[in-house]
Design an enzyme around this catalytic site. Structure first.
Site, PDB file in Angstrom:
ATOM      1  N   CYS A  58      -6.086   1.970   5.249  1.00 24.70           N
ATOM      2  CA  CYS A  58      -6.672   0.708   5.722  1.00 24.70           C
ATOM      3  C   CYS A  58      -6.115   0.389   7.114  1.00 24.70           C
ATOM      4  CB  CYS A  58      -6.366  -0.415   4.742  1.00 24.70           C
ATOM      5  SG  CYS A  58      -4.662  -1.007   4.859  1.00 24.70           S
ATOM      6  N   GLU A  85       0.899   4.008   1.705  1.00 21.06           N
ATOM      7  CA  GLU A  85       1.373   4.533   2.991  1.00 21.06           C
ATOM      8  C   GLU A  85       2.562   3.717   3.496  1.00 21.06           C
ATOM      9  OE1 GLU A  85      -1.678   3.630   2.014  1.00 21.06           O
ATOM     10  OE2 GLU A  85      -3.205   4.434   3.342  1.00 21.06           O
ATOM     11  N   CYS A 137      -2.274  -0.279   7.168  1.00 18.97           N
ATOM     12  CA  CYS A 137      -1.496   0.961   7.064  1.00 18.97           C
ATOM     13  C   CYS A 137      -1.617   1.771   8.346  1.00 18.97           C
ATOM     14  CB  CYS A 137      -1.951   1.774   5.863  1.00 18.97           C
ATOM     15  SG  CYS A 137      -1.477   1.029   4.294  1.00 18.97           S
ATOM     16  N   HIS A 179       0.827  -1.202   0.000  1.00 18.78           N
ATOM     17  CA  HIS A 179       0.000   0.000   0.000  1.00 18.78           C
ATOM     18  C   HIS A 179       0.871   1.264   0.000  1.00 18.78           C
ATOM     19  CE1 HIS A 179      -3.842  -2.159   1.585  1.00 18.78           C
ATOM     20  NE2 HIS A 179      -3.317  -2.738   0.520  1.00 18.78           N
TER      21      HIS A 179
HETATM   22  O1  LIG Z   1      -4.596   1.987   2.840  1.00 23.47           O
HETATM   23  C1  LIG Z   1      -4.648   1.665   1.631  1.00 23.47           C
HETATM   24  C2  LIG Z   1      -5.672   0.910   1.121  1.00 23.47           C
HETATM   25  C3  LIG Z   1      -5.598   0.464  -0.162  1.00 23.47           C
HETATM   26  N1  LIG Z   1      -4.535   0.772  -0.928  1.00 23.47           N
HETATM   27  C4  LIG Z   1      -4.443   0.239  -2.289  1.00 23.47           C
HETATM   28  C5  LIG Z   1      -4.383  -1.259  -2.376  1.00 23.47           C
HETATM   29  C6  LIG Z   1      -5.002  -1.564  -3.677  1.00 23.47           C
HETATM   30  O2  LIG Z   1      -3.984  -1.494  -4.699  1.00 23.47           O
HETATM   31  C7  LIG Z   1      -5.998  -0.420  -3.887  1.00 23.47           C
HETATM   32  C8  LIG Z   1      -7.415  -0.800  -3.519  1.00 23.47           C
HETATM   33  O3  LIG Z   1      -7.968  -1.498  -4.600  1.00 23.47           O
HETATM   34  P1  LIG Z   1      -9.560  -1.664  -4.762  1.00 23.47           P
HETATM   35  O4  LIG Z   1      -9.741  -2.177  -6.144  1.00 23.47           O
HETATM   36  O5  LIG Z   1     -10.184  -0.303  -4.572  1.00 23.47           O
HETATM   37  O6  LIG Z   1     -10.008  -2.616  -3.704  1.00 23.47           O
HETATM   38  O7  LIG Z   1      -5.606   0.608  -2.989  1.00 23.47           O
HETATM   39  C9  LIG Z   1      -3.537   1.567  -0.455  1.00 23.47           C
HETATM   40  O8  LIG Z   1      -2.548   1.880  -1.143  1.00 23.47           O
HETATM   41  N2  LIG Z   1      -3.640   2.018   0.832  1.00 23.47           N
HETATM   42 ZN   LIG Z   2      -3.331   0.114   3.536  1.00 21.47          ZN
END
Ligand SMILES: O=c1ccn([C@H]2C[C@H](O)[C@@H](COP(=O)(O)O)O2)c(=O)[nH]1
Ligand SMILES: [Zn+2]
Length: 162
Positions: free
Chosen positions: A106, A82, A109, A80
């Site tokens: 998320c 972050e 993160c 991710h």
């Molecule tokens: O904290 C976060 C949450 C998600 N991401 C990234 C991980 C994935 O590549 C996308 C999410 O994909 P979806 O198709 O919308 O489920 O976002 C992140 O970098 N940081």
């Molecule tokens: Zn994340």
């Protein structure tokens, strides 16, 4: 004496702009996330975007959201934005830093943000608001004293010819 130029971008526009621009490096076809970590005195410390770990080919690993086997989805492989920004940092400590990110962090993160000493999160989009992941992030941020607020869009458009 001449007067200073008007119309320059604010700190928040600058750092969220850098975060969003970083996200443009992402190969994820559905959600591109960018992040910019900033010191308390407004110096950029690190940046990141969501992508695969070093050595894992963007063309060989899957970018699917769904699959019969979780191993055929992006979720088990992607780093991710972050976490990438935290891991990309080559200085000493991130204690007291601010983190600008284009998507609310998320829960995984959030753990990394808290453990690295970052004290403030400024996010743009929160399209997964209400999910267990985002709810857990907020619960952990509240408990750990990490402040978070949504970036207030100004409507400013910046065109860059590259
Ligand atoms: O904290 C976060 C949450 C998600 N991401 C990234 C991980 C994935 O590549 C996308 C999410 O994909 P979806 O198709 O919308 O489920 O976002 C992140 O970098 N940081
Ligand atoms: Zn994340």
């Amino acid at each position: 004496m001449g007067s200073k130029r008007e119309g320059y971008i604010s700190w928040d526009e600058y750092f969220m702009g850098v975060a969003i621009l970083s996200g443009q490096r992402s190969k994820d076809p559905n959600t591109q996330v960018g992040c910019c970590i900033v010191s308390q005195d407004n110096k950029i410390l690190s940046m990141g975007y969501n992508g695969l770990p070093i050595g894992c080919s963007d063309d060989e690993f899957p970018w699917d959201r769904e699959g019969d086997d979780p191993l055929d989805t992006k979720y088990v492989y992607t780093v991710h934005s972050e976490l990438n920004a935290i891991l990309n940092y080559r200085g000493g400590s991130l204690e007291g830093a601010k983190l600008y990110v284009s998507l609310f962090p998320c829960n995984e993160c959030a753990k990394a943000i808290i453990q690295s000493g970052i004290k403030e999160v400024i996010y743009d989009c929160n399209k997964y608001e209400g999910t267990p992941s985002v709810t857990a992030s907020k619960r952990m941020f509240d408990a750990a004293g990490v402040k978070y607020h949504q970036y207030k869009r100004t409507g400013r458009k910046i065109e860059i010819e590259l």
